[in-house]
Design a protein around this motif. Structure first.
Motif, short mmCIF file in Angstrom:
data_model
loop_
_atom_site.label_atom_id
_atom_site.label_comp_id
_atom_site.label_asym_id
_atom_site.label_seq_id
_atom_site.Cartn_x
_atom_site.Cartn_y
_atom_site.Cartn_z
N ALA A 77 0.31 15.46 17.63
CA ALA A 77 0.01 14.42 18.63
C ALA A 77 0.93 13.22 18.45
CB ALA A 77 -1.45 14.00 18.52
N ALA A 78 1.23 12.87 17.21
CA ALA A 78 2.13 11.74 16.95
C ALA A 78 3.52 12.02 17.51
CB ALA A 78 2.20 11.46 15.45
N ALA A 79 4.00 13.23 17.32
CA ALA A 79 5.32 13.60 17.86
C ALA A 79 5.32 13.47 19.38
CB ALA A 79 5.69 15.02 17.44
N ARG A 80 4.26 13.93 20.00
CA ARG A 80 4.16 13.82 21.47
C ARG A 80 4.16 12.36 21.91
NH1 ARG A 80 -0.09 18.40 21.17
NH2 ARG A 80 1.25 20.19 21.55
N ARG A 81 3.43 11.51 21.19
CA ARG A 81 3.40 10.08 21.54
C ARG A 81 4.79 9.47 21.41
NH1 ARG A 81 -1.46 10.47 18.67
NH2 ARG A 81 -0.60 9.51 16.80
N LEU A 82 5.50 9.82 20.35
CA LEU A 82 6.86 9.30 20.17
C LEU A 82 7.77 9.74 21.31
CD1 LEU A 82 7.83 9.61 16.40
CD2 LEU A 82 7.71 7.55 17.78
N LEU A 83 7.69 11.00 21.66
CA LEU A 83 8.56 11.52 22.72
C LEU A 83 8.25 10.89 24.07
CD1 LEU A 83 8.64 15.24 21.62
CD2 LEU A 83 10.50 13.56 21.42
N ARG A 84 6.99 10.60 24.32
CA ARG A 84 6.60 9.96 25.59
C ARG A 84 7.03 8.51 25.65
NH1 ARG A 84 1.55 12.62 24.95
NH2 ARG A 84 0.71 10.67 24.18
N SER A 85 7.24 7.88 24.51
CA SER A 85 7.55 6.45 24.49
C SER A 85 8.88 6.15 25.18
CB SER A 85 7.57 5.91 23.07
OG SER A 85 8.76 6.30 22.40
N MET A 139 0.85 -1.18 0.00
CA MET A 139 0.00 0.00 0.00
C MET A 139 0.89 1.24 0.00
SD MET A 139 -2.73 0.91 2.87
CE MET A 139 -3.65 2.37 2.80
N THR A 140 0.71 2.09 -0.95
CA THR A 140 1.50 3.31 -1.06
C THR A 140 0.71 4.47 -0.49
OG1 THR A 140 2.51 2.49 -3.07
CG2 THR A 140 2.69 4.83 -2.64
N SER A 141 1.35 5.19 0.42
CA SER A 141 0.69 6.36 1.01
C SER A 141 0.90 7.56 0.11
CB SER A 141 1.27 6.67 2.38
OG SER A 141 1.06 5.60 3.24
N GLN A 142 -0.18 8.30 -0.09
CA GLN A 142 -0.10 9.51 -0.88
C GLN A 142 0.18 10.69 0.05
OE1 GLN A 142 -0.19 9.48 -4.23
NE2 GLN A 142 -0.23 7.28 -3.96
N PRO A 143 0.87 11.71 -0.43
CA PRO A 143 1.08 12.89 0.40
C PRO A 143 -0.25 13.48 0.85
CG PRO A 143 2.42 13.00 -1.58
CD PRO A 143 1.48 11.83 -1.74
N LEU A 144 -0.25 14.01 2.04
CA LEU A 144 -1.45 14.62 2.58
C LEU A 144 -1.77 15.90 1.83
CD1 LEU A 144 -3.48 14.49 4.99
CD2 LEU A 144 -1.94 16.05 6.14
N ASP A 145 -3.02 16.04 1.48
CA ASP A 145 -3.49 17.28 0.87
C ASP A 145 -3.67 18.29 2.00
OD1 ASP A 145 -4.84 19.37 -0.30
OD2 ASP A 145 -6.58 18.17 -0.89
N THR A 160 7.09 4.28 7.26
CA THR A 160 5.69 3.87 7.29
C THR A 160 5.05 4.00 8.66
OG1 THR A 160 6.42 1.58 7.51
CG2 THR A 160 5.88 2.36 5.29
N ALA A 161 5.76 3.69 9.73
CA ALA A 161 5.18 3.81 11.08
C ALA A 161 4.86 5.27 11.38
CB ALA A 161 6.12 3.23 12.13
N TRP A 162 5.76 6.16 11.04
CA TRP A 162 5.53 7.59 11.28
C TRP A 162 4.36 8.09 10.44
CZ3 TRP A 162 5.47 11.42 14.30
CH2 TRP A 162 5.35 12.74 13.81
N ILE A 163 4.28 7.67 9.21
CA ILE A 163 3.18 8.08 8.33
C ILE A 163 1.84 7.70 8.97
CG2 ILE A 163 2.06 7.68 6.10
CD1 ILE A 163 4.99 7.30 4.97
N ALA A 164 1.75 6.46 9.43
CA ALA A 164 0.51 6.00 10.05
C ALA A 164 0.20 6.80 11.31
CB ALA A 164 0.61 4.52 10.37
N MET A 165 1.22 7.07 12.11
CA MET A 165 1.01 7.81 13.35
C MET A 165 0.52 9.23 13.08
SD MET A 165 4.20 6.74 15.78
CE MET A 165 3.62 7.74 17.15
N MET A 166 1.15 9.90 12.14
CA MET A 166 0.80 11.31 11.93
C MET A 166 -0.53 11.48 11.21
SD MET A 166 3.42 12.86 9.19
CE MET A 166 3.41 12.41 7.50
N ARG A 167 -1.05 10.42 10.64
CA ARG A 167 -2.37 10.48 10.02
C ARG A 167 -3.47 10.04 10.97
NH1 ARG A 167 -0.87 9.00 3.85
NH2 ARG A 167 0.32 10.89 3.52
N GLY A 168 -3.06 9.70 12.19
CA GLY A 168 -4.02 9.29 13.21
C GLY A 168 -4.58 10.48 13.96
N PRO A 169 -5.28 10.21 15.06
CA PRO A 169 -5.90 11.28 15.85
C PRO A 169 -4.87 12.34 16.28
CG PRO A 169 -6.58 9.13 16.64
CD PRO A 169 -5.49 8.90 15.63
#
Length: 114
Positions: free
Chosen positions: A55-63, A1-7, A41-50
């Motif tokens: 929020a994804a950056a914050r989750r990564l830093l808390r990990s 599955m290829t992710s397309q850039p976010l519009d 791919t993991a970052w792409i999925a995270m940053m397209r989430g809630p």
């Protein structure tokens, strides 16, 4: 599955202008990673989430863990493409707390990126 850039137009208006700009900057970093032959791919999925990229950056830093994608970018000499480096950028001061910036700096130091 290829992710397309976010519009950019698809970034919800409920986010602050800075958060929308951070999302777009992260999408641009992903495109640059891909041009180098690396698809985070993991970052792409995270940053397209809630909450998007902020929020994804914050989750990564808390990990507390240094991620394999981070290590790969450091080995490639591309510290500038890490989320940790982005969090430290003055441009995004309003998005991240002092503690989050300290965590980003710690991770960069642990990864040998000085």
């Amino acid at each position: 599955m290829t992710s397309q850039p976010l519009d950019p137009a698809s970034v919800p208006e409920t986010r602050t202008s800075s958060a929308r700009e951070f999302q777009i900057a992260c999408e641009q970093a992903v495109a640059e990673c891909r041009a180098l032959g690396y698809a985070p791919t993991a970052w792409i999925a995270m940053m397209r989430g809630p909450g998007g990229a902020t929020a994804a950056a914050r989750r990564l830093l808390r990990s507390g863990d240094v991620q394999s994608g981070f290590e790969r970018l450091i080995r490639m000499g591309r510290r500038d493409l890490t989320i940790e480096q982005a969090v430290l950028a003055e441009r995004w001061t309003d998005l991240f707390t002092d503690d989050e910036r300290a965590a980003a700096l710690w991770r960069l130091e642990q990864g040998g990126a000085r």
